[in-house]
Write a protein that holds these residues in place. Structure first.
Motif, short mmCIF file in Angstrom:
data_model
loop_
_atom_site.label_atom_id
_atom_site.label_comp_id
_atom_site.label_asym_id
_atom_site.label_seq_id
_atom_site.Cartn_x
_atom_site.Cartn_y
_atom_site.Cartn_z
N SER A 25 0.80 -0.94 -0.10
CA SER A 25 -0.05 0.06 -0.07
C SER A 25 0.71 1.18 -0.05
O SER A 25 2.50 1.25 0.14
N SER A 26 0.07 2.65 -0.28
CA SER A 26 0.55 3.90 0.24
C SER A 26 1.88 4.01 1.43
O SER A 26 2.19 4.99 1.32
N SER A 27 1.41 3.39 2.26
CA SER A 27 1.96 3.43 3.83
C SER A 27 3.62 2.32 3.93
O SER A 27 4.19 2.14 4.68
N ASP A 28 3.54 1.39 3.16
CA ASP A 28 4.76 1.12 3.01
C ASP A 28 5.43 0.94 1.46
O ASP A 28 6.38 1.39 1.47
N VAL A 29 4.82 -0.69 0.60
CA VAL A 29 6.05 0.03 -0.40
C VAL A 29 5.70 1.11 -1.29
O VAL A 29 6.67 1.87 -2.18
N GLY A 30 4.61 1.56 -1.32
CA GLY A 30 4.19 2.96 -2.29
C GLY A 30 5.06 4.34 -1.88
O GLY A 30 5.16 5.67 -3.08
N GLY A 31 4.92 3.80 -0.81
CA GLY A 31 5.27 5.35 0.04
C GLY A 31 7.23 5.59 1.11
O GLY A 31 7.19 6.32 0.90
N HIS A 32 7.83 4.13 0.41
CA HIS A 32 9.41 3.88 0.61
C HIS A 32 9.82 3.35 -0.37
O HIS A 32 9.49 2.68 -1.07
N ASN A 33 11.44 3.71 -0.75
CA ASN A 33 11.80 3.02 -1.56
C ASN A 33 12.67 1.82 -0.91
O ASN A 33 14.08 2.24 -1.15
N TYR A 34 12.25 1.69 0.31
CA TYR A 34 13.34 0.54 0.85
C TYR A 34 12.96 -0.62 1.37
O TYR A 34 12.26 -1.50 2.03
N VAL A 35 12.49 -1.79 -0.56
CA VAL A 35 12.28 -2.91 -0.37
C VAL A 35 13.37 -3.56 -0.67
O VAL A 35 14.54 -3.26 -1.27
N ARG A 56 21.74 -4.36 -6.20
CA ARG A 56 22.45 -5.52 -5.99
C ARG A 56 23.60 -5.56 -4.94
O ARG A 56 24.19 -4.97 -4.62
N PRO A 57 23.19 -5.75 -3.45
CA PRO A 57 25.07 -6.39 -2.49
C PRO A 57 25.51 -7.07 -3.26
O PRO A 57 25.88 -7.60 -4.48
N SER A 58 27.63 -6.37 -3.14
CA SER A 58 28.15 -6.87 -3.69
C SER A 58 27.99 -8.98 -3.41
O SER A 58 28.02 -9.52 -2.32
N GLY A 59 28.60 -9.75 -4.64
CA GLY A 59 28.61 -11.00 -4.59
C GLY A 59 27.05 -11.88 -5.51
O GLY A 59 26.92 -12.43 -5.93
N VAL A 60 26.04 -10.95 -5.33
CA VAL A 60 25.26 -11.15 -6.67
C VAL A 60 24.64 -10.75 -7.54
O VAL A 60 24.66 -10.07 -7.87
N SER A 61 24.02 -11.81 -8.58
CA SER A 61 24.07 -12.62 -9.68
C SER A 61 23.12 -10.94 -10.64
O SER A 61 22.50 -11.22 -9.68
N ASN A 62 23.55 -10.93 -11.73
CA ASN A 62 22.80 -9.89 -11.88
C ASN A 62 21.69 -10.41 -12.13
O ASN A 62 20.81 -9.65 -13.40
N ARG A 63 21.68 -11.59 -12.61
CA ARG A 63 20.39 -12.49 -13.09
C ARG A 63 19.34 -12.21 -12.37
O ARG A 63 18.57 -12.37 -12.95
N PHE A 64 19.58 -11.33 -10.98
CA PHE A 64 18.72 -10.74 -10.06
C PHE A 64 18.02 -9.21 -10.24
O PHE A 64 19.20 -8.46 -10.11
N SER A 65 17.34 -9.15 -10.62
CA SER A 65 16.52 -7.22 -10.35
C SER A 65 15.82 -6.86 -9.80
O SER A 65 14.90 -7.89 -9.96
N GLY A 66 15.70 -5.71 -9.72
CA GLY A 66 14.72 -5.07 -8.42
C GLY A 66 13.97 -4.10 -8.72
O GLY A 66 14.32 -3.20 -10.47
N SER A 67 12.60 -3.72 -8.77
CA SER A 67 11.40 -2.47 -9.74
C SER A 67 10.97 -2.26 -9.00
O SER A 67 9.91 -3.36 -8.24
N LYS A 68 10.11 -1.11 -9.31
CA LYS A 68 8.45 -0.84 -7.74
C LYS A 68 7.76 -0.28 -9.02
O LYS A 68 8.92 0.97 -9.76
N SER A 69 6.82 -0.14 -8.94
CA SER A 69 5.78 0.90 -9.48
C SER A 69 4.46 0.81 -9.16
O SER A 69 3.60 -0.19 -8.38
N GLY A 70 4.25 2.10 -8.11
CA GLY A 70 3.23 2.45 -7.74
C GLY A 70 3.26 1.37 -5.66
O GLY A 70 4.51 1.55 -5.90
N ASN A 71 2.52 0.82 -5.24
CA ASN A 71 2.28 -0.19 -4.24
C ASN A 71 2.80 -1.25 -4.49
O ASN A 71 2.88 -1.89 -3.51
N THR A 72 3.02 -1.87 -5.66
CA THR A 72 3.90 -3.34 -6.09
C THR A 72 5.82 -3.27 -6.26
O THR A 72 5.33 -2.27 -7.20
#
Lengths: 110, 118
Positions: A25-35, A56-72
């Protein structure tokens, strides 16, 4: 505390890409960039994969990626490998608690 | 190498108490916030509590306030979780984790299993 919503399971064949969603919601995912995203092989220690939405932390494969749009928020695993079969958990900083976790997603490599 | 090793779990009767421990090594323990997170069987992760570097500030998930107490001993590089009035729904694997910024649990232990049953 209301958990963030993740699909219970996602599957894919080796080499494919899959995406796991994490809806809040807007009080967690949508309201902060700390996912953050964590990979957890049962019986082992969870491992940080992504922080601050897309870092990505050091050592984590670049096959893993994250993104955010709105509350998701989303985690994409590209070039799926057998070793990626695990449980994946998202979390977000929230106004009500420093960590609110998702319901968890089991990834199966076919 | 960062290591977090939990201990103290086991089978306990409803209403009982437990003190979980987490031994930290491989980093400057006194410089980081620390958290406890739990996972009940078949469920997702649930953040339980965290504590500031010097132990002066503690936060708890609202639903567990009053029964759970987080503490630390920086001289012993150890984190603790005291759980009182244990209930069946406290059955879970309890993990300690090192915080590395807001919303980021950078390192985790392998957990200790607590089973509450008569």
């Amino acid at each position: 505390q209301s958990a963030l919503t993740q699909p219970a399971s996602v599957s894919g064949s080796p080499g494919q890409s899959i995406t796991i969603s994490c809806t809040g919601s807007s009080s967690d995912v949508g309201g902060h960039n700390y996912v953050s995203w964590y990979q957890h092989h049962p019986g082992k220690a969870p491992k940080l994969l992504i922080y601050d939405v897309g870092n990505r932390p050091s050592g984590v494969s670049n096959r893993f990626s994250g993104s955010k749009s709105g509350n998701t928020a989303s985690l994409t695993i590209s070039g799926l490998q057998a070793e990626d079969e695990a449980d994946y958990h998202c979390s977000s900083y929230a106004s009500r608690a420093p960590y609110v976790f998702g319901t968890g997603t089991k990834v199966t490599v076919l | 190498e960062v290591q977090l090793v939990e201990s103290g779990g086991g089978l306990v009767q409803p209403g009982g108490s437990l003190r979980l421990s987490c031994a930290a090594s491989g980093f400057t323990f006194s410089s980081d916030w620390m958290s406890w997170v739990r996972q009940a069987p078949g469920k997702g992760l649930e953040w339980v509590a965290n504590i500031k570097e010097d132990g002066s500030v503690k936060y708890y998930v609202d639903s567990l306030k009053g029964r759970f107490t987080i503490s630390r001993d920086n001289a012993e590089n150890s984190l603790y979780l005291q759980i009182n009035s244990l209930r069946g729904d406290d059955t879970a694997v309890y993990y300690c984790a090192r915080e590395q910024g807001r919303g980021r649990l950078g390192y985790w232990g392998q957990g200790t299993l607590v089973i509450v049953s008569s």
